[in-house]
Design a protein around this motif. Structure first.
Motif, PDB file in Angstrom:
ATOM      1  N   UNK A 123      50.322 -88.943 -34.832  1.00 44.03           N
ATOM      2  CA  UNK A 123      51.391 -89.886 -35.109  1.00 44.03           C
ATOM      3  C   UNK A 123      51.885 -90.084 -33.470  1.00 44.03           C
ATOM      4  N   UNK A 124      50.965 -90.648 -32.591  1.00 42.10           N
ATOM      5  CA  UNK A 124      51.422 -91.015 -31.235  1.00 42.10           C
ATOM      6  C   UNK A 124      52.142 -92.157 -31.094  1.00 42.10           C
ATOM      7  N   UNK A 125      53.112 -92.100 -30.018  1.00 40.85           N
ATOM      8  CA  UNK A 125      53.989 -93.303 -29.636  1.00 40.85           C
ATOM      9  C   UNK A 125      53.701 -93.449 -28.208  1.00 40.85           C
ATOM     10  N   UNK A 126      54.221 -94.915 -27.992  1.00 39.88           N
ATOM     11  CA  UNK A 126      54.350 -95.290 -26.522  1.00 39.88           C
ATOM     12  C   UNK A 126      52.843 -95.353 -25.873  1.00 39.88           C
ATOM     13  N   UNK A 127      52.563 -94.800 -24.767  1.00 38.64           N
ATOM     14  CA  UNK A 127      51.443 -94.886 -24.220  1.00 38.64           C
ATOM     15  C   UNK A 127      50.316 -94.090 -24.835  1.00 38.64           C
ATOM     16  N   UNK A 179      53.858-101.845 -33.499  1.00 35.55           N
ATOM     17  CA  UNK A 179      54.999-101.456 -34.020  1.00 35.55           C
ATOM     18  C   UNK A 179      55.130-100.603 -35.287  1.00 35.55           C
ATOM     19  N   UNK A 180      54.316-100.840 -36.061  1.00 31.98           N
ATOM     20  CA  UNK A 180      54.223-100.150 -37.448  1.00 31.98           C
ATOM     21  C   UNK A 180      53.666 -98.876 -37.257  1.00 31.98           C
ATOM     22  N   UNK A 181      52.718 -98.683 -36.309  1.00 29.94           N
ATOM     23  CA  UNK A 181      52.196 -97.299 -36.162  1.00 29.94           C
ATOM     24  C   UNK A 181      53.306 -96.355 -35.338  1.00 29.94           C
ATOM     25  N   UNK A 182      53.846 -97.103 -34.408  1.00 32.27           N
ATOM     26  CA  UNK A 182      54.742 -96.309 -33.614  1.00 32.27           C
ATOM     27  C   UNK A 182      56.230 -95.741 -34.261  1.00 32.27           C
ATOM     28  N   UNK A 183      56.449 -96.654 -35.041  1.00 33.31           N
ATOM     29  CA  UNK A 183      57.927 -96.445 -35.695  1.00 33.31           C
ATOM     30  C   UNK A 183      57.817 -95.912 -37.096  1.00 33.31           C
ATOM     31  N   UNK A 184      56.688 -96.188 -37.868  1.00 31.66           N
ATOM     32  CA  UNK A 184      56.419 -95.917 -39.119  1.00 31.66           C
ATOM     33  C   UNK A 184      55.551 -94.562 -39.425  1.00 31.66           C
ATOM     34  N   UNK A 185      54.647 -94.530 -38.384  1.00 32.17           N
ATOM     35  CA  UNK A 185      53.618 -93.392 -38.523  1.00 32.17           C
ATOM     36  C   UNK A 185      52.942 -93.161 -39.639  1.00 32.17           C
TER      37      UNK A 185
END
Lengths: 241, 241
Positions: A79-83, B73-79
């Motif tokens: 579940x990576x975020x950002x870069x 955005x969905x991937x980053x915030x909702x994982x």
């Protein structure tokens, strides 16, 4: 890389991102070899090599599926975020584009089989003169794009996007020369059509190299530059908020 | 949908997935209109409509960027995990394919401008006879693919993949007819080349409809069927572990 978690987990995640990049680079090297072999098969009228290019496309399809699975696994388990997230998405798109570039080399293989295979078509190698230069440029662009991926180097990526403009110009110049050839002797229409397919396939390989480069810019800078003109990709533009 | 979290959060996530689907469907309807308008412009030699098709491609590019942002955005915030993750990835690919289908309609617009625009080319509408049937099939495939997306309906998706085989056959039959035409009168080479571009673009629209359908199968069944032959896509195959 994402530094919010403990050192141990971060290390393992970095290793996974690294192996995703390795897969992309491995796939890229295979595709590069396909472009080189297809160009050589065309140059030498080597139908055996052309068949090999067509046959090897399966290995690339296998890497395509493996790459997409690895991306999904990374997204699901890490579940990576950002870069990091942008990097995974960019690599997923890179895999997709490498597969499509490989499809173009398969088309080249088919042309060689048709033109130099057993049939009544007398090859006219001079028609493929522009193809030789375009193949060299396409190989160079793809090499540079893969280097940009390997080093996540935005400057190299920008150079690829701008270099592809020259390949596009070479493509249109080549088309004009083929049209002249056809006007002079319309009986060669089948040969000219095959030569058009060749130029088109090489131009597409360049487009896919450009796409790879654009995904590097996206991964590093967070900017979607697919619809930005090449001449506007100055570093000033990329660093603006 | 992911049911591991509390009801309130799940509802909001479902709403976000729904709005991603809505964006894909909105984009799909625009692309469908582009195919219809491009086909009509070709049929009626309407260069004004052709210019509109080319111009409207920008709106589709905007939706492409918006769609990719929404996925990220969905991937980053909702994982998301499991089928939700596959759904987001499938929609990301769907957006990509719709943009590429739209690019094909832009090419059709350019052909109409060249053939029916102010120049010395005397149009030969009979050359575009196969294009009419192929355009109707391409529109139908895209409509069905969008329905499959809307309802996440695997059977409809399989029907699209199989229906595209017929469009591919129509494409090759059309190419053969154009070749015959050319052999009879080689002076029409420029017209024939334009007609080849038209058939090729319509065939590609069908390919992108097929890709959409394959992503629906992937989202619902978790199977990557891009390299599976259409005739093997029985439901037995899809349900096997």
């Amino acid at each position: 890389m994402n530094g919010k978690e403990g050192g141990h987990i971060v290390q393992r995640f970095d290793a996974q991102l690294g192996s995703l990049k390795d897969l992309v680079l491995e796939m890229g090297r295979l595709v590069l070899q396909q472009v080189r072999d297809a160009a050589q098969a065309l140059e030498e009228g080597d139908t055996g090599l052309a068949r090999q290019v067509v046959h090897r496309d399966r290995d690339i399809n296998t890497l395509d599926m493996k790459g997409q699975e690895l991306c999904l696994e990374l997204l699901a388990t890490r579940q990576p975020v950002a870069s990091d997230l942008r990097f995974v998405m960019a690599m997923s798109q890179a895999v997709n584009n490498l597969e499509r570039a490989a499809d173009e080399t398969k088309k080249l293989g088919y042309v060689v089989s048709r033109v130099y295979g057993e049939n009544d078509l007398q090859p006219i190698p001079s028609l493929f003169q522009d193809a030789r230069h375009m193949a060299a440029s396409a190989v160079e662009l793809l090499e540079d794009a893969l280097e940009a991926v390997e080093e996540l180097d935005v400057d190299k990526a920008v150079a690829v996007v701008q270099g592809d403009e020259q390949l596009n110009e070479a493509f249109h110049a080549g088309l004009r020369r083929l049209a002249t050839f056809l006007f002079e002797d319309p009986r060669n229409v089948r040969h000219v059509i095959e030569a058009v397919f060749v130029l088109k396939a090489l131009e597409r390989v360049g487009d896919h190299a450009t796409n790879l480069a654009e995904f590097v810019i996206y991964a590093v800078k967070g900017k979607d530059v697919r619809y930005v003109k090449a001449e506007h990709l100055s570093s000033g533009f990329l660093d603006a908020g």
